[in-house]
Design an enzyme around this catalytic site. Structure first.
Site, mmCIF file in Angstrom:
data_model
loop_
_atom_site.group_PDB
_atom_site.id
_atom_site.type_symbol
_atom_site.label_atom_id
_atom_site.label_comp_id
_atom_site.label_asym_id
_atom_site.label_seq_id
_atom_site.Cartn_x
_atom_site.Cartn_y
_atom_site.Cartn_z
ATOM 1 N N GLU A 29 48.046 39.336 6.935
ATOM 2 C CA GLU A 29 47.690 40.505 7.758
ATOM 3 C C GLU A 29 47.772 40.063 9.210
ATOM 4 O O GLU A 29 46.897 39.325 9.685
ATOM 5 C CB GLU A 29 46.268 40.980 7.421
ATOM 6 C CG GLU A 29 46.060 41.417 5.988
ATOM 7 C CD GLU A 29 46.827 42.672 5.619
ATOM 8 O OE1 GLU A 29 47.337 43.358 6.523
ATOM 9 O OE2 GLU A 29 46.943 42.949 4.417
ATOM 10 N N CYS A 52 43.421 44.558 15.412
ATOM 11 C CA CYS A 52 44.868 44.474 15.162
ATOM 12 C C CYS A 52 45.551 45.842 15.215
ATOM 13 O O CYS A 52 46.737 45.933 15.494
ATOM 14 C CB CYS A 52 45.125 43.805 13.821
ATOM 15 S SG CYS A 52 44.112 44.505 12.543
#
Ligand code: NDP
Length: 475
Positions: free
Chosen positions: A248, A282
């Site tokens: 990720e 993110c």
């Protein structure tokens, strides 16, 4: 150093281990020492892997007991919401209201993972051209899992990795981000109290370049579950060979505001989400694409809302934007903004730094080739650009090496169904910003934003081995 600060130990093979070598973790707002954490050397990391391998090969962690341990852990965490949130606010610099939300989310992520222990089912495969064979699949724990986690969600991202791995029956070696390791150790204390079997959770603190590297090279580890920068993600992929990894990684996520949307609502929400946790998320809103015809209306409301954001002490419940993880990171953002301005971009609000605090900053006239546009900023800045047609907006979103999530504000129902097929991202958020995540949803990116999906019921599928069994029922 404050004498009340205790040395935080490592958790290896069911024991709390104290080491000579320690590292100080600082309060990201005051700069004072917050905790002192033991550091694992090569030998301790090796012991952790050996204990995990032993647990995998020689002990049983039955599904019903996995459920019990995880549910007890969730209960214990629920009893400690305030304490855990305060740790996150101090060592991570996250505003206390957001820190509490993170702990609450972690409780439900653990419960979701616990529920998965009841759903690990295989399949019976239809036998249409091989009579006399009964074919089915079983799901086995994949083996030793290494969980390497970042600083920005120092609890919930630990939980997103550790809880599904345990739910699948795997022993886990947790290497948390060095700057926020205290909360990871506290989480392991809860797992221990909840009765996790010996060897099933190990916490080894140390830098990525030492402890992290050792974990990557050790062939006894079957799966890596990593959240962090694209740079380290690519390095992991190159180092681990054919072993598996869920990655990720970062992004420079965009949200489109189309002229048929509720512009005021979009402006208010975007002002909040572009700067949440000082942009260190993110899926933070880094690029806003606004249709030309509504630019003025949008900008008026957006800038007004940004100017109202409270910047400062994360422990103050009124604070919206706290410090960045370090002064060095704030200086990096300052430099990126300066470079953009030197090349013709315009700062409409913000553009100011005080130590590790960088003020919420809105930039216009940025273009491709500037870091603020092309790279992941991971700081409290947002770039606003305009477009004429939706095709142009889609092209702008896709003109990125990343592809984590994108948002679109529109009242056009046809567009909202069509656009997910056209955007090169792992998730499309309609009528909200790209900075939305529900812990149960499949979450993960494409391109340099990584591969694999998190969300307990998706993560667990990557943490089990599907074994096919063929029984010759005539033999
Ligand atoms: P880093 O990649 O710097 O660090 C992440 C973790 O990897 C840390 O534990 C770090 O250890 C470790 N690490 C560093 N180098 C190595 C190495 N050579 N081998 C093994 N491990 C290593 O990221 P940050 O902590 O700075 O987090 C920010 C990044 O995370 C951003 O890019 C952000 O986009 C991404 N992120 C992605 C999310 C997603 O779900 N897609 C969610 C949240 C963040 P140490 O701390 O000791 O350096």
């Amino acid at each position: 150093m404050n004498s009340s600060i205790v040395k935080e130990k490592l958790f290896i093979n069911g024991q709390w281990v104290e080491t000579e070598n320690t590292q100080k973790i600082y309060n990201k707002y005051t700069g004072e020492v917050f905790s002192e954490v033991c550091i694992a050397d090569e030998n301790l990391v090796d012991q952790a892997i050996e204990a995990a391998e032993f647990a995998h090969k020689h002990t049983v962690f039955a599904p019903d007991y996995r459920y019990t341990v995880l549910m007890r852990t969730a209960e214990l965490l629920k009893e400690n919401i305030e304490r855990f949130a305060k740790i996150i606010a101090q060592e991570g610099g996250k505003p206390i209201t957001d820190a509490k939300a993170e702990v609450n989310r972690s409780v439900s992520t653990i419960i979701m993972a616990a529920e998965e222990t009841k759903k690990l089912v295989g399949e019976i495969i239809p036998n249409y051209n091989h009579q006399g064979r009964f074919i089915y699949t079983i799901k086995k724990p994949i083996g030793v899992v290494a969980a390497i986690t970042p600083f920005n969600f120092p609890l919930n991202l630990v939980v997103h990795k550790v809880a599904p791995a345990l739910a699948a029956g795997n022993p886990v070696i947790l290497k948390p981000a060095s700057s926020t390791a205290t909360i990871a150790i506290k989480f392991c204390e809860l797992l221990e109290k909840a009765g996790v079997p010996k060897g099933y959770i190990q916490c080894v603190v140390g830098s990525g370049s030492t402890v992290g590297e050792q974990l990557l090279k050790d062939e006894r580890i079957a799966h890596y579950t990593f959240t962090g920068s694209p740079e380290v993600g690519k390095h992991i992929k190159r180092t681990i060979g054919l072993r598996k990894a869920t990655l990720e990684l970062g992004s420079n996520s965009a949200t489109i505001v189309h002229s048929d949307a509720d512009i005021e609502k979009a402006a208010s929400k975007l002002a909040k989400m572009a700067f949440a946790h000082a942009g260190q998320i993110c899926i933070s809103v880094q690029r806003i694409l606004i249709q030309n015809s509504v630019k003025e209306k949008f900008m008026e409301k957006f800038l007004q809302e940004v100017s109202l954001l409270k910047v400062g002490d994360p422990l103050n419940p009124q604070t919206n934007v706290g410090p960045m993880i370090s002064e060095k990171e704030a200086e990096r953002i300052e430099q990126w903004v300066k470079e953009a301005v030197d090349e013709g971009a315009k700062v409409l609000i913000g553009g100011k730094r005080e130590k590790s605090i960088y003020y919420p900053t809105v930039i216009m006239n940025a273009r491709k080739g500037m870091k603020v546009m092309d790279e992941e900023a991971f700081g409290p800045i947002v770039v606003v650009s305009t477009y004429e047609t939706i095709e142009e907006a889609i092209e702008l979103v896709n003109d990125s090496k990343y592809g984590l999530q994108a948002g679109i504000y529109t009242s056009d129902i046809n567009l909202s169904y069509k656009i997910p097929y056209l955007l090169e991202v792992g998730g499309v958020i309609v009528n909200d910003t790209c900075c939305f995540r529900a812990d149960q949803m499949p979450y993960g990116g494409v391109k340099e934003s990584g591969n694999g999906k998190e969300g307990p019921s998706y993560a667990i599928q990557e943490l089990v081995e599907t074994v096919t069994v063929v029984v010759n029922i005539e033999g």
